[in-house]
Structure formats: C-alpha cells, structure tokens
Design a protein around this motif. Structure first.
Motif, mmCIF file in Angstrom:
data_model
loop_
_atom_site.group_PDB
_atom_site.id
_atom_site.type_symbol
_atom_site.label_atom_id
_atom_site.label_comp_id
_atom_site.label_asym_id
_atom_site.label_seq_id
_atom_site.Cartn_x
_atom_site.Cartn_y
_atom_site.Cartn_z
ATOM 1 N N SER A 41 0.829 -1.207 0.000
ATOM 2 C CA SER A 41 0.000 0.000 0.000
ATOM 3 C C SER A 41 0.864 1.259 0.000
ATOM 4 O O SER A 41 0.550 2.236 -0.685
ATOM 5 N N ARG A 42 1.954 1.230 0.743
ATOM 6 C CA ARG A 42 2.845 2.393 0.768
ATOM 7 C C ARG A 42 3.518 2.599 -0.584
ATOM 8 O O ARG A 42 3.676 3.740 -1.046
ATOM 9 N N ALA A 43 3.932 1.504 -1.218
ATOM 10 C CA ALA A 43 4.577 1.615 -2.528
ATOM 11 C C ALA A 43 3.610 2.202 -3.553
ATOM 12 O O ALA A 43 3.987 3.053 -4.367
ATOM 13 N N ARG A 44 2.371 1.762 -3.504
ATOM 14 C CA ARG A 44 1.370 2.304 -4.426
ATOM 15 C C ARG A 44 1.096 3.772 -4.144
ATOM 16 O O ARG A 44 0.870 4.556 -5.067
ATOM 17 N N ALA A 47 3.945 5.730 -5.593
ATOM 18 C CA ALA A 47 4.018 5.642 -7.051
ATOM 19 C C ALA A 47 2.868 6.363 -7.736
ATOM 20 O O ALA A 47 2.961 6.699 -8.915
ATOM 21 N N GLN A 48 1.805 6.636 -6.998
ATOM 22 C CA GLN A 48 0.589 7.175 -7.595
ATOM 23 C C GLN A 48 0.823 8.515 -8.286
ATOM 24 O O GLN A 48 0.286 8.767 -9.362
ATOM 25 N N TYR A 49 1.593 9.370 -7.667
ATOM 26 C CA TYR A 49 1.843 10.703 -8.241
ATOM 27 C C TYR A 49 3.320 10.904 -8.565
ATOM 28 O O TYR A 49 3.796 12.040 -8.627
ATOM 29 N N SER A 50 4.024 9.812 -8.798
ATOM 30 C CA SER A 50 5.471 9.914 -9.026
ATOM 31 C C SER A 50 5.812 10.642 -10.318
ATOM 32 O O SER A 50 6.891 11.233 -10.440
ATOM 33 N N TRP A 57 2.196 16.275 -3.205
ATOM 34 C CA TRP A 57 1.327 17.402 -2.862
ATOM 35 C C TRP A 57 -0.084 17.198 -3.419
ATOM 36 O O TRP A 57 -1.046 17.802 -2.925
ATOM 37 N N TRP A 58 -0.194 16.343 -4.452
ATOM 38 C CA TRP A 58 -1.523 16.051 -4.982
ATOM 39 C C TRP A 58 -2.384 15.307 -3.972
ATOM 40 O O TRP A 58 -3.611 15.275 -4.101
ATOM 41 N N GLN A 59 -1.758 14.683 -2.974
ATOM 42 C CA GLN A 59 -2.542 14.043 -1.918
ATOM 43 C C GLN A 59 -3.407 15.070 -1.200
ATOM 44 O O GLN A 59 -4.508 14.757 -0.731
ATOM 45 N N LEU A 135 -6.181 -0.077 2.392
ATOM 46 C CA LEU A 135 -5.224 0.575 3.275
ATOM 47 C C LEU A 135 -4.607 1.797 2.606
ATOM 48 O O LEU A 135 -4.355 2.820 3.260
ATOM 49 N N LEU A 136 -4.381 1.719 1.306
ATOM 50 C CA LEU A 136 -3.894 2.876 0.548
ATOM 51 C C LEU A 136 -4.885 4.028 0.641
ATOM 52 O O LEU A 136 -4.493 5.186 0.885
#
Length: 291
Positions: A41-44, A47-50, A57-59, A135-136
C-alpha cells in the motif's frame, strides 16, 4: 496395484497447488503477510503521483479541488448551503469521508484483474491485494483529514473531546470499506465490465448520502414511501458522514441530535459487510488468476 492419481498424491502428502485453505488457516496466512500488505500500500501511494511535478502534494490538492468544485456547483449555484451552518466544513467532511469509500470500491474492481501476472506467478492470500488497496485509501484519507482539521479550525471550531469520536467512526468505516472492496475485487476479477459500471452506481450512491447537502433535504416536504425513508436512514455512507460531522463540527452537533441508533448501524454494517465480504472473497480463492 492400480492406484488413482488422487490417492497416490494423498498417500505422499501432496496437495493441489493453489488450493483454497480453510478459513482459519487463510486468516493466519493473511496475518503472516501483514507486512507485505502494508508495504504494498505504501509503494502504491508513493508511485501514484510519481510522474506529476507536484508529486505527493496532490494528496492534499486533489481532495481540496474536489471540495471546491462541489462548493461552486452545490453551494453557490444550486444553493444547498442555505440553512446549513458552517457549510464549508460540512461539505468538506462529506466529500472526504465519502471519497474514502468511493475510491476503495472503484480501486477494488481492479485489485485482482489488474495484478494478473502477480497472482499467476506467486502463491499468497489473494485478499492481500484488495486489502492493500483499502489501506492505501485510508492513508490518503489521513492526508485529507489534515486539511479538514485546518479548515474546521479556520471556521472557528476548537479541539474538543468529541473529536476523539472520529477514531472509532473511521475504524468502522475502514472495516466496512474493506469488506466492500473484497466483494468488488471478486466481481471485477471475473467480470471486467464491473469496473466500467461501478462509477455510475457509486455516483448515484453519493447523491443519496448527503455529501453536498443535509439528508433532511431529501425528505423535507416530500411524502416518500416508508421503505425509502428506511433505506435513507440505513444508508451506511450517510451514517459514516454523519458520525464524522457530529464529531468535528459543533454547529452540526447543535442543529440536530445524532440518532441513537447511528453507532449501532455503523457497527452492524461493519460486521455484516466486513465479515461477509471476506468470506465471499475467500470462497473463490483458488479461482483467481485462472482466467
């Protein structure tokens, strides 16, 4: 001696590769791989906004932009803010809390179908994938809650003991979301079209959950059938939103009393969907990845 292959395999302690374990054993295997679920979940998340220039910051920006759009359309143009004190915290809470369920469900439809190579290559409890998705989304919600707290404080709210109610409210919503994500993951693994249809279903659900307006507006002045009012009161998304608003917004708490059965409904949905979704997903464990 003519011994069947099945009997020969059993005599030598062989088992079918990828066979579904019993439910207690499956829970144990999943618990043993809890670190894998968290790490995935942390890796995703990272990677989501990589590929975006603003990166993580998009979070924070994404939920704020969603809330701004809803405020413009529903608060200013349609006027649903009339009669709702502290409309901005009211709206932002609804948007963030519902987005937690919405994104979990939509991402769940591809939790298995989008990871076919991993599912076909490695042996592990398949529930790890939809649970890591949920969890993500919880981690993304925590980013949103930081923004929500800042907005609530800017509107004059002060930290109170009632804020602690947000913790059990989110815990119940997480269990509910996890069960629902497991259900959509199983459905999406066999029927890819579910991923295309689910956004329409979730959008309809959002409009019936009081995200942009008070649910009282849905029933005020209308003679709805009794079963419709019953469904609106039992709507799990609306209950989760009300619990968070009741915990964080004083004016919401002063304007209306929280129904005494709200916590019972949230607990009931968490147990029913959480446990039921887990068993439903487990029943198809040995079929995932087999086409």
């Amino acid at each position: 001696m003519n011994e069947s292959p099945a009997a020969l395999a059993a005599r030598h302690g062989l088992a079918v590769s990828g066979a579904r374990p019993g439910l207690p054993e499956y829970v144990r295997q999943l618990w043993d791989r809890r670190h894998f679920v968290v790490t995935l979940s942390r890796a995703r998340l990272h990677a989501q906004y990589s590929q975006a220039r603003l990166g993580q910051w998009w979070q924070l920006a994404t939920p704020l932009l969603n809330a701004a759009v809803f405020y413009l359309i529903f608060g200013r143009l349609i006027g649903t803010r009339d009669g709702v004190p502290d409309f901005v915290p009211f709206l932002v809470t609804g948007v963030f809390v519902f987005a937690f369920t919405q994104n979990s469900v939509l991402s769940g439809t591809r939790a298995i179908s989008g990871q076919q190579r991993l599912v076909q290559t490695l042996h592990f409890p398949r529930a790890s994938l939809p649970l890591s998705v949920c969890l993500l989304q919880l981690q993304q919600l925590l980013y949103s809650l930081a923004v929500l707290v800042a907005i609530v404080l800017a509107w004059g709210e002060r930290p109170r003991a009632a804020w602690l109610l947000a913790v059990p409210a989110l815990a119940l919503q997480f269990v509910f979301n996890a069960g629902l994500t497991l259900v959509t993951a199983r459905l999406g693994s066999k029927v890819p079209d579910i991923a295309q249809l689910m956004p329409f279903a979730v959008r309809t659900w959002m409009y019936a959950s009081g995200v942009m307006y008070s649910t009282d507006h849905l029933t005020a002045g209308r003679h709805l059938p009794r079963f419709v009012e019953w469904l609106l009161n039992l709507n799990p998304a609306a209950v989760h939103i009300d619990l968070m608003r009741y915990a964080l917004i004083d004016s919401f708490r002063d304007a209306r009393a929280l129904p005494p059965h709200a916590w019972a409904i949230a607990l009931g949905w968490a147990l029913l969907v959480g446990a039921g979704g887990f068993v439903y997903f487990w029943q198809a464990e040995e079929r995932y990845g087999r086409g």
